[in-house]
Design an enzyme around this catalytic site. Structure first.
Site, mmCIF file in Angstrom:
data_model
loop_
_atom_site.group_PDB
_atom_site.id
_atom_site.type_symbol
_atom_site.label_atom_id
_atom_site.label_comp_id
_atom_site.label_asym_id
_atom_site.label_seq_id
_atom_site.Cartn_x
_atom_site.Cartn_y
_atom_site.Cartn_z
ATOM 1 N N SER A 13 0.844 -1.208 0.000
ATOM 2 C CA SER A 13 0.000 0.000 0.000
ATOM 3 C C SER A 13 0.878 1.256 0.000
ATOM 4 C CB SER A 13 -0.871 -0.043 1.268
ATOM 5 O OG SER A 13 -1.599 1.147 1.424
ATOM 6 N N TYR A 152 3.277 8.043 17.801
ATOM 7 C CA TYR A 152 3.760 8.087 16.412
ATOM 8 C C TYR A 152 5.029 8.940 16.322
ATOM 9 C CZ TYR A 152 3.610 8.502 11.315
ATOM 10 O OH TYR A 152 3.925 8.448 9.981
ATOM 11 N N LYS A 156 8.853 7.707 15.337
ATOM 12 C CA LYS A 156 9.575 8.254 14.188
ATOM 13 C C LYS A 156 10.880 8.927 14.626
ATOM 14 C CE LYS A 156 6.806 6.730 11.096
ATOM 15 N NZ LYS A 156 7.231 5.696 10.146
HETATM 16 N N1 LIG Z 1 1.250 9.092 4.434
HETATM 17 C C1 LIG Z 1 1.881 10.018 5.093
HETATM 18 O O1 LIG Z 1 1.470 11.186 5.135
HETATM 19 C C2 LIG Z 1 3.175 9.706 5.807
HETATM 20 C C3 LIG Z 1 3.949 10.788 6.255
HETATM 21 C C4 LIG Z 1 5.151 10.512 6.921
HETATM 22 C C5 LIG Z 1 5.566 9.207 7.104
HETATM 23 N N2 LIG Z 1 4.791 8.179 6.648
HETATM 24 C C6 LIG Z 1 5.304 6.817 6.880
HETATM 25 O O2 LIG Z 1 5.470 6.157 5.642
HETATM 26 C C7 LIG Z 1 5.290 4.748 5.825
HETATM 27 C C8 LIG Z 1 4.268 4.248 4.814
HETATM 28 O O3 LIG Z 1 3.047 4.927 5.067
HETATM 29 P P1 LIG Z 1 1.842 4.945 4.030
HETATM 30 O O4 LIG Z 1 1.219 6.280 4.172
HETATM 31 O O5 LIG Z 1 2.306 4.456 2.715
HETATM 32 O O6 LIG Z 1 0.865 3.886 4.768
HETATM 33 P P2 LIG Z 1 -0.044 2.674 4.202
HETATM 34 O O7 LIG Z 1 -0.970 2.311 5.305
HETATM 35 O O8 LIG Z 1 -0.621 3.036 2.881
HETATM 36 O O9 LIG Z 1 1.029 1.512 4.009
HETATM 37 C C9 LIG Z 1 1.667 0.899 5.122
HETATM 38 C C10 LIG Z 1 1.866 -0.571 4.816
HETATM 39 O O10 LIG Z 1 2.529 -1.158 5.954
HETATM 40 C C11 LIG Z 1 1.936 -2.427 6.188
HETATM 41 N N3 LIG Z 1 2.106 -2.815 7.593
HETATM 42 C C12 LIG Z 1 1.500 -2.258 8.674
HETATM 43 N N4 LIG Z 1 1.862 -2.921 9.785
HETATM 44 C C13 LIG Z 1 2.712 -3.908 9.412
HETATM 45 C C14 LIG Z 1 3.421 -4.921 10.112
HETATM 46 N N5 LIG Z 1 3.313 -5.083 11.437
HETATM 47 N N6 LIG Z 1 4.236 -5.745 9.402
HETATM 48 C C15 LIG Z 1 4.332 -5.619 8.060
HETATM 49 N N7 LIG Z 1 3.662 -4.696 7.337
HETATM 50 C C16 LIG Z 1 2.874 -3.840 8.011
HETATM 51 C C17 LIG Z 1 0.457 -2.242 5.828
HETATM 52 O O11 LIG Z 1 -0.185 -3.479 5.575
HETATM 53 C C18 LIG Z 1 0.559 -1.342 4.595
HETATM 54 O O12 LIG Z 1 0.639 -2.114 3.418
HETATM 55 C C19 LIG Z 1 4.865 4.560 7.282
HETATM 56 O O13 LIG Z 1 5.989 4.216 8.037
HETATM 57 C C20 LIG Z 1 4.358 5.935 7.682
HETATM 58 O O14 LIG Z 1 4.480 6.155 9.053
HETATM 59 C C21 LIG Z 1 3.605 8.404 6.011
#
Ligand SMILES: NC(=O)c1ccc[n+]([C@@H]2O[C@H](COP(=O)([O-])OP(=O)(O)OC[C@H]3O[C@@H](n4cnc5c(N)ncnc54)[C@H](O)[C@@H]3O)[C@@H](O)[C@H]2O)c1
Length: 246
Positions: A13, A152, A156
């Site tokens: 995802s 969170y 991070k």
């Molecule tokens: N979207 C944002 O605005 C944003 C901003 C800063 C940082 N992030 C970070 O980027 C990363 C990806 O976020 P995203 O927005 O693409 O989220 P998302 O929810 O679209 O994707 C995260 C993926 O991680 C997988 N996952 C969750 N828990 C898991 C586990 N225990 N073991 C294995 N897989 C697991 C989920 O199934 C999912 O496919 C995360 O670490 C998030 O904290 C996101």
């Protein structure tokens, strides 16, 4: 990326999925590690359609044995791993008074311990080969804090510390370890965590004239995984459309 082999966690995802598709288009072979194997399989099918190679390994990054097994399968399939991208993670919004110890522990286990376990699993292989690229997902929250997100933001900030310390440990082995700190970008994680009102309020903090996309994030991860970023290590690269300029 031609001929490179990458492990991408959280690749079913959002950022991880977009990065897997981009790396595959650039010629890399990918191991898609995610807790959601069904969605990861759909990404593998998309990669196969564009002529790429991808393998799916179900993993819970917070579980030591699960991580060991997934990385051993990835190495069995691809024989080497040049790149590790640690995208698996999640967030939530809770005032500190409402946050249970169990919720705190689970989030720290997935986001921070998961990053530690995946790095620990691949480092011996990279040290043996005297090369490798690791990129961890931090967040703008580690730089600015965020209301109702002590768990969170804490996880991070921990990832920033892991990145810097590990970069120092393995620099002499030719391994680059960096993190990126994205600002808010709409992905399934984002939509799950915030109401439309909260999303709009967060997105309104971005000075740049358009919203960020998972492709913006994937492009930075591509650069940090490529030979062109060979002398960058221990850095936390902000990518946020100007939402925080540090
Ligand atoms: N979207 C944002 O605005 C944003 C901003 C800063 C940082 N992030 C970070 O980027 C990363 C990806 O976020 P995203 O927005 O693409 O989220 P998302 O929810 O679209 O994707 C995260 C993926 O991680 C997988 N996952 C969750 N828990 C898991 C586990 N225990 N073991 C294995 N897989 C697991 C989920 O199934 C999912 O496919 C995360 O670490 C998030 O904290 C996101």
């Amino acid at each position: 990326m031609e001929g490179k082999k990458a492990v991408i966690t959280g690749s079913a995802s959002g950022f991880g999925k977009e990065t897997a598709l981009l790396f595959a288009r650039e010629g890399a072979e990918i191991s898609l590690l995610d807790i959601n194997a069904e969605s990861a399989q759909k990404v593998a099918t998309e990669i196969a359609k564009i002529g790429g190679r991808a393998h799916v390994m179900q993993v819970d990054v917070s579980e030591e044995e699960s991580v060991k097994s997934a990385f051993s399968q990835a190495l069995e399939q691809m024989h080497t791993v040049d790149i590790l991208i640690n995208c698996a993670g999640y967030g939530r919004s809770s005032r500190i008074q409402d946050l249970t110890l169990e919720q705190w522990r689970r989030l720290i286990d997935v986001n921070m311990t998961g990053t530690f376990l995946c790095c620990r699993e691949i480092i011996p292989h990279m040290v043996e080969r005297q090369c490798g690229k690791i990129v961890n997902l931090a967040s703008i929250c580690a730089q600015t804090g965020r209301m109702v997100a002590v768990d969170y933001a804490g996880s991070k900030s921990g990832i920033v510390g892991i990145t810097r310390a590990l970069a120092l440990q393995v620099a002499a082995d030719g391994i680059n370890v960096n993190a990126i700190a994205p600002g808010p970008v709409v992905t399934p994680l984002f939509e799950k965590n915030y109401t439309t009102e909260q999303m709009n309020s967060l997105l309104s903090t971005i000075p740049f004239k358009r919203k960020g996309t998972p492709t913006d994030i994937a492009n930075l991860l591509l650069f940090l995984s490529s030979d062109e970023s060979g002398w960058i290590t221990g850095e936390v690269i902000a990518i946020n459309g100007g939402a925080f300029i540090g």
